[in-house]
Design a protein around this motif. Structure first.
Motif, PDB file in Angstrom:
ATOM      1  N   ARG A   2      60.706  11.136 106.668  1.00  0.00           N
ATOM      2  CA  ARG A   2      59.388  10.599 106.987  1.00  0.00           C
ATOM      3  C   ARG A   2      58.285  11.514 106.454  1.00  0.00           C
ATOM      4  O   ARG A   2      58.478  12.716 106.304  1.00  0.00           O
ATOM      5  N   LEU A   5      51.710  14.328 107.902  1.00  0.00           N
ATOM      6  CA  LEU A   5      50.294  13.972 107.980  1.00  0.00           C
ATOM      7  C   LEU A   5      49.450  15.229 108.166  1.00  0.00           C
ATOM      8  O   LEU A   5      49.745  16.057 109.028  1.00  0.00           O
ATOM      9  N   TYR A  63      55.210   9.453 111.111  1.00  0.00           N
ATOM     10  CA  TYR A  63      55.107  10.811 110.579  1.00  0.00           C
ATOM     11  C   TYR A  63      56.032  11.757 111.343  1.00  0.00           C
ATOM     12  O   TYR A  63      56.068  11.745 112.566  1.00  0.00           O
ATOM     13  N   ILE A  66      52.735  16.643 112.038  1.00  0.00           N
ATOM     14  CA  ILE A  66      51.286  16.543 111.898  1.00  0.00           C
ATOM     15  C   ILE A  66      50.719  17.953 111.783  1.00  0.00           C
ATOM     16  O   ILE A  66      50.963  18.803 112.647  1.00  0.00           O
ATOM     17  N   GLN A  89      56.317  14.170 117.559  1.00  0.00           N
ATOM     18  CA  GLN A  89      56.291  14.792 116.252  1.00  0.00           C
ATOM     19  C   GLN A  89      56.124  16.309 116.385  1.00  0.00           C
ATOM     20  O   GLN A  89      55.675  16.811 117.406  1.00  0.00           O
TER      21      GLN A  89
END
Length: 248
Positions: A2, A5, A63, A66, A89
């Motif tokens: 994935r 971000l 995501y 991050i 995440q």
């Protein structure tokens, strides 16, 4: 794998980090607009506003990590973290210099497990991300149930390999609805992480058609995904009752 971000207030200063991540074969999105959307959503949200929380969750769900830029203040970080850590995440803080012991404790209290320094070498970045993201990847469990067509031999491995990231996200969204209809707009938001446009809605419909075609090709019942005209899509009841588990 994935994407990662980067939330920032200045795209230009993130170029070097973005290039390093891409050099390491990570898909990267660097966004000012998404940061603004999240902040606006927080301002409009009441504690019991489930719709706003679902919006934030769907916005960020695809995501695996991050990265919070050094352009974002500590006070903003404190407000952001509880509202972006809805999908477990990995959260990383980008800093100018090594944090003090007190700053490290504050980061941990916020749920930020580590930090990235601006002058990190690409080798250091590679090893740090490999270690931190391995935790996420080991905990991640995306299970899709697909109903096997009677009388046909299904090929789970080939089906899994044939699915694109967007197609996997589409199936994941439908499965999480647990037999309820998912509107085309909600599905579009989940898959593309942006406000639905006519173009994205059309692409989402094409994703459904491609998935059904691949399911049929590899021995699964295409009607496991049902189109409810005027409402959206859903996975049939047979999927969870008689389904075959596929870890995507």
């Amino acid at each position: 794998m994935r994407p990662i971000l980067i939330l920032t207030k200045n795209l230009l200063i993130e170029q070097e980090l973005q290039q390093q991540l891409q050099h390491l074969n990570y898909e990267v999105l660097c966004s000012v607009e998404m940061l603004n959307q999240i902040k606006m959503s927080i301002q409009e949200m009441n504690i019991t506003d489930e719709n706003q929380r679902n919006f934030q969750k769907n916005l960020l769900i695809n995501y695996q990590a991050i990265i919070l830029s050094e352009t974002i203040s500590d006070n903003e970080i404190q407000e952001l973290v509880p509202n972006i850590q809805l999908n477990k995440q990995i959260l990383l803080r980008k800093l100018v210099e090594e944090p003090s012991k007190k700053e490290k404790e504050r980061l941990n209290d916020l749920g930020i497990i580590d930090w990235l320094l601006i002058d990190h070498s690409i080798n250091s970045l590679r090893e740090q991300l490999s270690e931190k993201l391995a935790i996420y990847q080991n905990e991640e469990s995306n299970i899709i149930f697909l109903y096997q067509e009677a009388g046909l031999t299904s090929d789970v491995v080939q089906l899994k390999r044939s699915l694109s990231k967007r197609e996997k996200a589409t199936l994941e969204c439908l499965f999480k609805a647990k037999g309820k209809v998912v509107s085309r707009e909600d599905l579009c938001t989940y898959v593309w992480n942006e406000t639905p446009s006519n173009s994205r809605l059309s692409q989402t419909s094409m994703l459904i058609k491609k998935i059904k075609k691949k399911m049929g090709k590899f021995g699964f019942n295409e009607e496991a995904i049902q189109t409810v005209w005027g409402e959206g899509y859903l996975l049939s009841d047979e999927v969870t009752e008689n389904g075959l588990q596929i870890s995507l």
